[in-house]
Design an enzyme around this catalytic site. Sequence first.
Site, PDB file in Angstrom:
ATOM      1  N   GLU A   1       0.846  -1.202   0.000  1.00 14.72           N
ATOM      2  CA  GLU A   1       0.000   0.000   0.000  1.00 14.72           C
ATOM      3  C   GLU A   1       0.881   1.250   0.000  1.00 14.72           C
ATOM      4  OE1 GLU A   1      -3.338   0.340  -0.403  1.00 14.72           O
ATOM      5  OE2 GLU A   1      -2.538   2.351  -0.612  1.00 14.72           O
TER       6      GLU A   1
ATOM      7  N   LYS B   1       8.243  -1.625  -2.324  1.00 15.65           N
ATOM      8  CA  LYS B   1       7.607  -0.855  -1.243  1.00 15.65           C
ATOM      9  C   LYS B   1       8.668  -0.229  -0.323  1.00 15.65           C
ATOM     10  CE  LYS B   1       4.974   0.885   1.717  1.00 15.65           C
ATOM     11  NZ  LYS B   1       4.202   2.089   1.483  1.00 15.65           N
TER      12      LYS B   1
ATOM     13  N   CYS C   1       6.250   4.674   9.398  1.00  8.48           N
ATOM     14  CA  CYS C   1       6.879   3.824   8.382  1.00  8.48           C
ATOM     15  C   CYS C   1       8.258   4.218   7.880  1.00  8.48           C
ATOM     16  CB  CYS C   1       5.928   3.669   7.205  1.00  8.48           C
ATOM     17  SG  CYS C   1       4.460   2.753   7.693  1.00  8.48           S
TER      18      CYS C   1
HETATM   19  P1  NAD Z   1      -1.928  -0.469  12.706  1.00  8.92           P
HETATM   20  O1  NAD Z   1      -1.088  -0.789  13.884  1.00  8.92           O
HETATM   21  O2  NAD Z   1      -2.735   0.793  12.679  1.00  8.92           O
HETATM   22  O3  NAD Z   1      -2.971  -1.679  12.471  1.00  8.92           O
HETATM   23  C1  NAD Z   1      -2.623  -3.038  12.524  1.00  8.92           C
HETATM   24  C2  NAD Z   1      -3.799  -3.797  13.148  1.00  8.92           C
HETATM   25  O4  NAD Z   1      -3.577  -5.207  12.989  1.00  8.92           O
HETATM   26  C3  NAD Z   1      -3.997  -3.554  14.640  1.00  8.92           C
HETATM   27  O5  NAD Z   1      -5.280  -3.000  14.887  1.00  8.92           O
HETATM   28  C4  NAD Z   1      -3.856  -4.972  15.276  1.00  8.92           C
HETATM   29  O6  NAD Z   1      -4.734  -5.177  16.355  1.00  8.92           O
HETATM   30  C5  NAD Z   1      -4.224  -5.856  14.093  1.00  8.92           C
HETATM   31  N1  NAD Z   1      -3.776  -7.257  14.168  1.00  8.92           N
HETATM   32  C6  NAD Z   1      -2.583  -7.737  14.588  1.00  8.92           C
HETATM   33  N2  NAD Z   1      -2.567  -9.096  14.469  1.00  8.92           N
HETATM   34  C7  NAD Z   1      -3.772  -9.461  13.938  1.00  8.92           C
HETATM   35  C8  NAD Z   1      -4.355 -10.708  13.571  1.00  8.92           C
HETATM   36  N3  NAD Z   1      -3.690 -11.867  13.692  1.00  8.92           N
HETATM   37  N4  NAD Z   1      -5.607 -10.705  13.079  1.00  8.92           N
HETATM   38  C9  NAD Z   1      -6.307  -9.547  12.942  1.00  8.92           C
HETATM   39  N5  NAD Z   1      -5.795  -8.333  13.273  1.00  8.92           N
HETATM   40  C10 NAD Z   1      -4.548  -8.293  13.766  1.00  8.92           C
HETATM   41  O7  NAD Z   1      -0.961  -0.534  11.441  1.00  8.92           O
HETATM   42  P2  NAD Z   1      -1.118   0.240  10.029  1.00  8.92           P
HETATM   43  O8  NAD Z   1      -0.611   1.639  10.154  1.00  8.92           O
HETATM   44  O9  NAD Z   1      -2.467  -0.015   9.488  1.00  8.92           O
HETATM   45  O10 NAD Z   1      -0.024  -0.561   9.175  1.00  8.92           O
HETATM   46  C11 NAD Z   1      -0.227  -1.902   8.785  1.00  8.92           C
HETATM   47  C12 NAD Z   1       0.849  -2.274   7.778  1.00  8.92           C
HETATM   48  O11 NAD Z   1       0.733  -1.428   6.622  1.00  8.92           O
HETATM   49  C13 NAD Z   1       2.291  -2.092   8.264  1.00  8.92           C
HETATM   50  O12 NAD Z   1       3.089  -3.111   7.729  1.00  8.92           O
HETATM   51  C14 NAD Z   1       2.694  -0.756   7.683  1.00  8.92           C
HETATM   52  O13 NAD Z   1       4.095  -0.681   7.471  1.00  8.92           O
HETATM   53  C15 NAD Z   1       1.963  -0.753   6.363  1.00  8.92           C
HETATM   54  N6  NAD Z   1       1.646   0.585   5.815  1.00  8.92           N
HETATM   55  C16 NAD Z   1       1.186   1.570   6.636  1.00  8.92           C
HETATM   56  C17 NAD Z   1       0.839   2.813   6.093  1.00  8.92           C
HETATM   57  C18 NAD Z   1       0.313   3.936   6.953  1.00  8.92           C
HETATM   58  O14 NAD Z   1       0.106   5.029   6.428  1.00  8.92           O
HETATM   59  N7  NAD Z   1       0.080   3.749   8.252  1.00  8.92           N
HETATM   60  C19 NAD Z   1       0.913   3.013   4.712  1.00  8.92           C
HETATM   61  C20 NAD Z   1       1.370   1.970   3.905  1.00  8.92           C
HETATM   62  C21 NAD Z   1       1.725   0.753   4.476  1.00  8.92           C
HETATM   63  C1  UGA Z   2       4.562   7.657   3.678  1.00  6.98           C
HETATM   64  C2  UGA Z   2       4.587   7.590   2.143  1.00  6.98           C
HETATM   65  O1  UGA Z   2       4.418   8.900   1.624  1.00  6.98           O
HETATM   66  C3  UGA Z   2       3.478   6.674   1.627  1.00  6.98           C
HETATM   67  O2  UGA Z   2       3.592   6.540   0.213  1.00  6.98           O
HETATM   68  C4  UGA Z   2       3.617   5.296   2.289  1.00  6.98           C
HETATM   69  O3  UGA Z   2       2.565   4.445   1.873  1.00  6.98           O
HETATM   70  C5  UGA Z   2       3.581   5.453   3.787  1.00  6.98           C
HETATM   71  O4  UGA Z   2       4.642   6.348   4.210  1.00  6.98           O
HETATM   72  C6  UGA Z   2       3.799   4.173   4.527  1.00  6.98           C
HETATM   73  O5  UGA Z   2       4.360   3.241   4.004  1.00  6.98           O
HETATM   74  O6  UGA Z   2       3.412   4.184   5.694  1.00  6.98           O
HETATM   75  P1  UGA Z   2       3.105   8.970   5.483  1.00  6.98           P
HETATM   76  O7  UGA Z   2       4.213   8.592   6.402  1.00  6.98           O
HETATM   77  O8  UGA Z   2       1.726   8.677   5.882  1.00  6.98           O
HETATM   78  O9  UGA Z   2       3.327   8.266   4.055  1.00  6.98           O
HETATM   79  O10 UGA Z   2       3.167  10.545   5.169  1.00  6.98           O
HETATM   80  P2  UGA Z   2       4.176  11.447   4.301  1.00  6.98           P
HETATM   81  O11 UGA Z   2       3.380  12.460   3.604  1.00  6.98           O
HETATM   82  O12 UGA Z   2       5.088  10.634   3.482  1.00  6.98           O
HETATM   83  O13 UGA Z   2       5.011  12.201   5.421  1.00  6.98           O
HETATM   84  C7  UGA Z   2       5.968  11.507   6.217  1.00  6.98           C
HETATM   85  C8  UGA Z   2       6.746  12.512   7.061  1.00  6.98           C
HETATM   86  O14 UGA Z   2       7.599  13.303   6.235  1.00  6.98           O
HETATM   87  C9  UGA Z   2       5.864  13.519   7.809  1.00  6.98           C
HETATM   88  O15 UGA Z   2       6.409  13.760   9.080  1.00  6.98           O
HETATM   89  C10 UGA Z   2       5.936  14.757   6.940  1.00  6.98           C
HETATM   90  O16 UGA Z   2       5.671  15.943   7.644  1.00  6.98           O
HETATM   91  C11 UGA Z   2       7.374  14.684   6.467  1.00  6.98           C
HETATM   92  N1  UGA Z   2       7.625  15.410   5.200  1.00  6.98           N
HETATM   93  C12 UGA Z   2       6.992  15.048   4.064  1.00  6.98           C
HETATM   94  C13 UGA Z   2       8.558  16.449   5.189  1.00  6.98           C
HETATM   95  O17 UGA Z   2       9.163  16.778   6.229  1.00  6.98           O
HETATM   96  N2  UGA Z   2       8.797  17.090   4.014  1.00  6.98           N
HETATM   97  C14 UGA Z   2       8.181  16.747   2.847  1.00  6.98           C
HETATM   98  O18 UGA Z   2       8.461  17.378   1.798  1.00  6.98           O
HETATM   99  C15 UGA Z   2       7.251  15.699   2.878  1.00  6.98           C
END
Ligand code: NAD
Ligand code: UGA
Length: 462
Positions: free
Chosen positions: A160, A219, A275
């Site tokens: 994602e 990713k 992340c």
């Molecule tokens: P999160 O901690 O918000 O959510 C994860 C959820 O999974 C929790 O609510 C937990 O209770 C649940 N869980 C754990 N084990 C489980 C199981 N066996 N069955 C069902 N539920 C279970 O995490 P998130 O921010 O949603 O991130 C999830 C993944 O996506 C991570 O690998 C992260 O790196 C990736 N990711 C996050 C973002 C972001 O913007 N937060 C963007 C892209 C990718």
């Molecule tokens: C980031 C990536 O942008 C997503 O593509 C990815 O899916 C995600 O991580 C993930 O894997 O979790 P996110 O962390 O939600 O998304 O937000 P960003 O907009 O990337 O910002 C990350 C951090 O960088 C923030 O603290 C933001 O303020 C900072 N940032 C961003 C800067 O300091 N300068 C910039 O120009 C952009």
Amino acid sequence: MPIQSICCLGAGYVGGPTMAMIAAKCPGIQVTVADLNEQRIAAWNSETLPVYEPGLDAVVASAIGRNLHFTTDIRAAIAAADLIFVSVGTPTKSYGIGAGRAADLRYIEAAARLIAEVSEGNKIIVEKSTIPVKTATAIKSILAANSPNGATFQVLSNPEFLAEGTAIQDLESPDRILIGGEATQEGQAAVEALVSVYENWIPRERILTTNLWSSELSKLVANAFLAQRISSINSISALCEATGADVDEVARAIGMDSRIGSKFLKASVGFGGSCFQKDILNLVYLCDTFNLPHVAEYWRQVVHLNDWQKSRFVEKIVRTLYNTVNGKRIAILGFAFKKDTNDTRESAAIQVCRDLLHERAHLAIYDPRVDATTIQQDLAAAGVDPALIITNVEICSEPYAAVTGAHALATLTEWDEFRSLDLPHIHSLMLKPAFVFDGRAVLCMEDLVAQGFEAFVIGKGA
Ligand code: NAD
Ligand code: UGA
């Protein structure tokens, strides 16, 4: 076979919004999001969703009860699904081999074991979580060794790329969808089944299919490249401050070169979020594991520079306030890791506030979306003595309360509302000289100086 029923393990920042979008765009598919966390599931089923994301409420409301469901009955959700997304957390490992760098895959493994135990027939398992390259091999091996009902599985990678704060627009119109699968006939059929889900709203030419390992690795590499740009511009912010250049002008000048591009060049007090740091450290660990120390060291510097950016901001505050902040009130505007989210994971504000508290400052913190409990818990988890949090941290419900009687004001999140603060009023409420430390360059240096502030704006020379 077209997909009729989807389940997602993990109702977090990714699982919840992503599945809500799939349900909204594919009314013919039943989508069930399952999580162990009862409180989280209850919140998804309530008026107050557990994730703040502009536009999310409307997307959830359009499908919930129709073909979008949130449940803690994980077994039933797995059993009913043709396709299962695994969207559980993959935090940095805090113990044992690889501590502080490797991804902790225990939630992924537990999910795979449960899927194997409960499943019957053919199922497609999709890695949505961010994981180290080759994790699909581990998942396949767990599934193959633990299926009492003789189920068969295809494992896909579909990372994602949404960013928090813009998740809905990122999900509605992504730059690309990436799907990795095996080169076998069954593997390609599974890839096509997932492609057909996304094709309900995303043009086919934006859906990229690759082998499993390219998808898994892309990713980590995407996040590493994005974070690298921020550390690059932040390194230049320090040079701008030293020379009288303006980092925003430099970013604009270089960003107009189409080979460089204009995005992700905003200097800041440091990147945060759950992340970037985690995924770079994971990449570093992978490189070390594959005996590529030069590559590991190259990427490690992106994190080092980010840590330095946060600590030099604190040092700037302490040195400017006559080398002591002991007993001084400092207003902190913004605690979330970026604007338009209530997420504080790895927020630069945590480290900045922790270090100021260790200098015995009194902090008056205001954030429009982050609640008091989260701030207190984050500071405690960062190692601040709970007694110090009680005596030295005040959580304010509006910015003007925070700045009243303050020696200094620091902006740590780029919330839009900070751009239109009433500067003359703030100046009148603060002690003099009134110091401003703008870690997000949301305030105009000329306006601050004109209002009589002693101003420091990140990346702006004096
Ligand atoms: P999160 O901690 O918000 O959510 C994860 C959820 O999974 C929790 O609510 C937990 O209770 C649940 N869980 C754990 N084990 C489980 C199981 N066996 N069955 C069902 N539920 C279970 O995490 P998130 O921010 O949603 O991130 C999830 C993944 O996506 C991570 O690998 C992260 O790196 C990736 N990711 C996050 C973002 C972001 O913007 N937060 C963007 C892209 C990718
Ligand atoms: C980031 C990536 O942008 C997503 O593509 C990815 O899916 C995600 O991580 C993930 O894997 O979790 P996110 O962390 O939600 O998304 O937000 P960003 O907009 O990337 O910002 C990350 C951090 O960088 C923030 O603290 C933001 O303020 C900072 N940032 C961003 C800067 O300091 N300068 C910039 O120009 C952009």
